[in-house]
Design a protein around this motif. Structure first.
Motif, PDB file in Angstrom:
ATOM      1  N   SER A   1       0.849  -1.189   0.000  1.00 57.43           N
ATOM      2  CA  SER A   1       0.000   0.000   0.000  1.00 57.43           C
ATOM      3  C   SER A   1       0.886   1.240   0.000  1.00 57.43           C
ATOM      4  O   SER A   1       2.114   1.143   0.059  1.00 57.43           O
ATOM      5  N   SER A   2       0.267   2.415  -0.061  1.00 65.29           N
ATOM      6  CA  SER A   2       1.069   3.646  -0.106  1.00 65.29           C
ATOM      7  C   SER A   2       1.846   3.875   1.186  1.00 65.29           C
ATOM      8  O   SER A   2       2.871   4.568   1.183  1.00 65.29           O
TER       9      SER A   2
ATOM     10  N   SER B   1       0.134  -0.761  -9.208  1.00 61.57           N
ATOM     11  CA  SER B   1      -0.071   0.674  -9.400  1.00 61.57           C
ATOM     12  C   SER B   1      -1.372   1.153  -8.750  1.00 61.57           C
ATOM     13  O   SER B   1      -1.434   2.279  -8.236  1.00 61.57           O
ATOM     14  N   GLN B   2      -2.407   0.312  -8.741  1.00 61.87           N
ATOM     15  CA  GLN B   2      -3.684   0.716  -8.161  1.00 61.87           C
ATOM     16  C   GLN B   2      -3.677   0.637  -6.637  1.00 61.87           C
ATOM     17  O   GLN B   2      -4.136   1.555  -5.955  1.00 61.87           O
TER      18      GLN B   2
ATOM     19  N   ASN C   1      -1.131   0.767  -4.692  1.00 59.83           N
ATOM     20  CA  ASN C   1      -0.151   1.703  -4.148  1.00 59.83           C
ATOM     21  C   ASN C   1      -0.696   3.122  -4.012  1.00 59.83           C
ATOM     22  O   ASN C   1      -0.057   3.968  -3.385  1.00 59.83           O
ATOM     23  N   SER C   2      -1.857   3.394  -4.555  1.00 55.49           N
ATOM     24  CA  SER C   2      -2.441   4.727  -4.434  1.00 55.49           C
ATOM     25  C   SER C   2      -3.340   4.867  -3.200  1.00 55.49           C
ATOM     26  O   SER C   2      -3.891   5.938  -2.970  1.00 55.49           O
ATOM     27  N   PHE C   3      -3.468   3.808  -2.398  1.00 54.78           N
ATOM     28  CA  PHE C   3      -4.292   3.841  -1.193  1.00 54.78           C
ATOM     29  C   PHE C   3      -3.459   3.442   0.025  1.00 54.78           C
ATOM     30  O   PHE C   3      -2.511   2.662  -0.081  1.00 54.78           O
ATOM     31  N   ARG C   4      -3.830   4.013   1.187  1.00 60.40           N
ATOM     32  CA  ARG C   4      -3.243   3.562   2.442  1.00 60.40           C
ATOM     33  C   ARG C   4      -3.924   2.266   2.881  1.00 60.40           C
ATOM     34  O   ARG C   4      -5.041   1.959   2.453  1.00 60.40           O
TER      35      ARG C   4
ATOM     36  N   ASN D   1     -13.548   2.112  -1.903  1.00 60.02           N
ATOM     37  CA  ASN D   1     -12.180   2.146  -2.434  1.00 60.02           C
ATOM     38  C   ASN D   1     -11.844   0.857  -3.182  1.00 60.02           C
ATOM     39  O   ASN D   1     -11.173   0.885  -4.220  1.00 60.02           O
TER      40      ASN D   1
ATOM     41  N   VAL E   1     -10.677   0.364  -7.078  1.00 55.36           N
ATOM     42  CA  VAL E   1      -9.535  -0.415  -7.554  1.00 55.36           C
ATOM     43  C   VAL E   1      -9.975  -1.380  -8.650  1.00 55.36           C
ATOM     44  O   VAL E   1      -9.330  -1.500  -9.700  1.00 55.36           O
TER      45      VAL E   1
END
Length: 345
Positions: free
Chosen positions: A122-123, A192-193, A195-198, A231, A235
């Protein structure tokens, strides 16, 4: 007996006079053997020059004769009758029905064909396991299928077990192709998807074990569940949108259609999940203690209200005191510290 010998001698003499020898049994046997040895491959090739496809497969036929080229001869649609494909041609059969590719976070399934173990961060750096399935169909357009066979039907792919297969070698060959060519594209899109969320934005319980200046509790984590589902849906939608374009670019053509990715769930690493379980147990104990404190406060408030009532009404206090006495009391001396309660006989 003499007559038979005379007849045989007469026939032999006639043969010698005519210059023609009668065929022997050995000659006939040799001729029959030659006919079988030479003729059988020809007959086999003739009968083997026909091919047909089942309802769930489509075939690309390549020339393969001794004096022929190796170009694509024709495409046979699913569920065909017997079709003449030429002598010694190569028939590459591909799946014509919907296929699927399983994605799991279970490392124990990593050696299974057609199963991809995916863990992406995750991010905020938490490795998260992905559970889902990719559904798709091989493009059955003849021109697209010819290009696919030129690009991928003429090479071999290594399976999870280390063996190499052609893509048309049944389920093993198809799975080997997916593992080597399609899997990296799926992994990159998921990475990539996600990694844009915590972590807490995808798994609400992750908030219980992350460092934060603001206090976390089970109630606040539960309030995030609705946003987590939203969320996860984002994704899934983003992957369905990007995956088709990425696969077309990577494969060099629109070879797969009807692409749909179903994201089932996102899991936490075992150690993180254990920490979440311990945190939830601790919060449960805190909630239990808080319930006991609230109960004690309520009891104290009730006692205080009761005492205030007795102070205003001493007679009421005496009445309540008498009610609390055991049954059968005959002597009662209130106010006497040495007094006693005597039970009746």
């Amino acid at each position: 007996m003499a007559e038979k010998k005379t007849s045989a001698a007469r026939e032999a003499g006639a043969s010698r006079r005519s210059g023609v020898r009668a065929p022997s049994r050995r000659t006939a046997i040799v001729a029959a053997v030659l006919l079988v040895v030479v003729g059988w491959p020809v007959l086999s090739a003739l009968f083997g020059g026909f091919e047909r496809t089942g309802g769930g497969e489509i075939a690309v036929v390549r020339n393969g004769g001794f004096f022929d080229n190796n170009r694509i001869r024709q495409v046979i649609d699913p569920g065909s009758g017997r079709v003449w494909v030429g002598l010694y041609s190569q028939v590459h059969k591909y799946p014509a029905q919907q296929r699927f590719y399983t994605i799991t976070s279970d490392a124990g399934k990593g050696d299974e064909s057609g199963v991809d173990v995916v863990t992406v961060p995750s991010s905020d750096g938490v490795n998260m396991g992905i559970e889902g399935t990719l559904y798709f169909t091989l493009n059955q357009d003849h021109q697209a299928l010819r290009q696919f066979d030129d690009k991928y039907g003429t090479r071999k792919f290594r399976s999870a077990g280390g063996d190499t297969y052609n893509v048309y070698d049944g389920d093993k060959g198809w799975s080997a192709f997916l593992d080597q060519i399609v899997r990296p594209v799926i992994d990159n899109d998921l990475r990539s998807q996600i990694n844009s969320f915590r972590c807490a934005e995808l798994v609400s319980s992750c908030a219980l074990v992350q460092n934060s200046s603001a206090p976390r509790n089970v109630q606040s984590a539960g309030q995030q569940a609705q946003s987590n589902n939203g969320n996860i849906a984002k994704v899934q939608t983003a992957i369905n949108t990007s995956l088709a374009a990425d696969l077309e670019q990577t494969l060099g053509g629109k070879f797969v259609t009807n692409i749909h990715f179903n994201l089932v769930r996102i899991t936490l690493p075992s150690k993180v999940q254990d920490a979440v379980d311990r945190a939830q147990a601790a919060f449960a104990q805190i909630s239990e203690a808080q319930a006991k404190v609230a109960s004690a406060k309520a009891e104290a408030a009730a006692n205080k209200a009761r005492q205030d009532g007795y102070n205003k009404c001493p007679t009421c206090a005496r009445i309540e005191e008498l009610k609390a006495l055991p049954q059968g009391i005959t002597v009662y001396a209130p106010g006497n510290p040495n007094g006693s309660l005597l039970r009746g006989r």
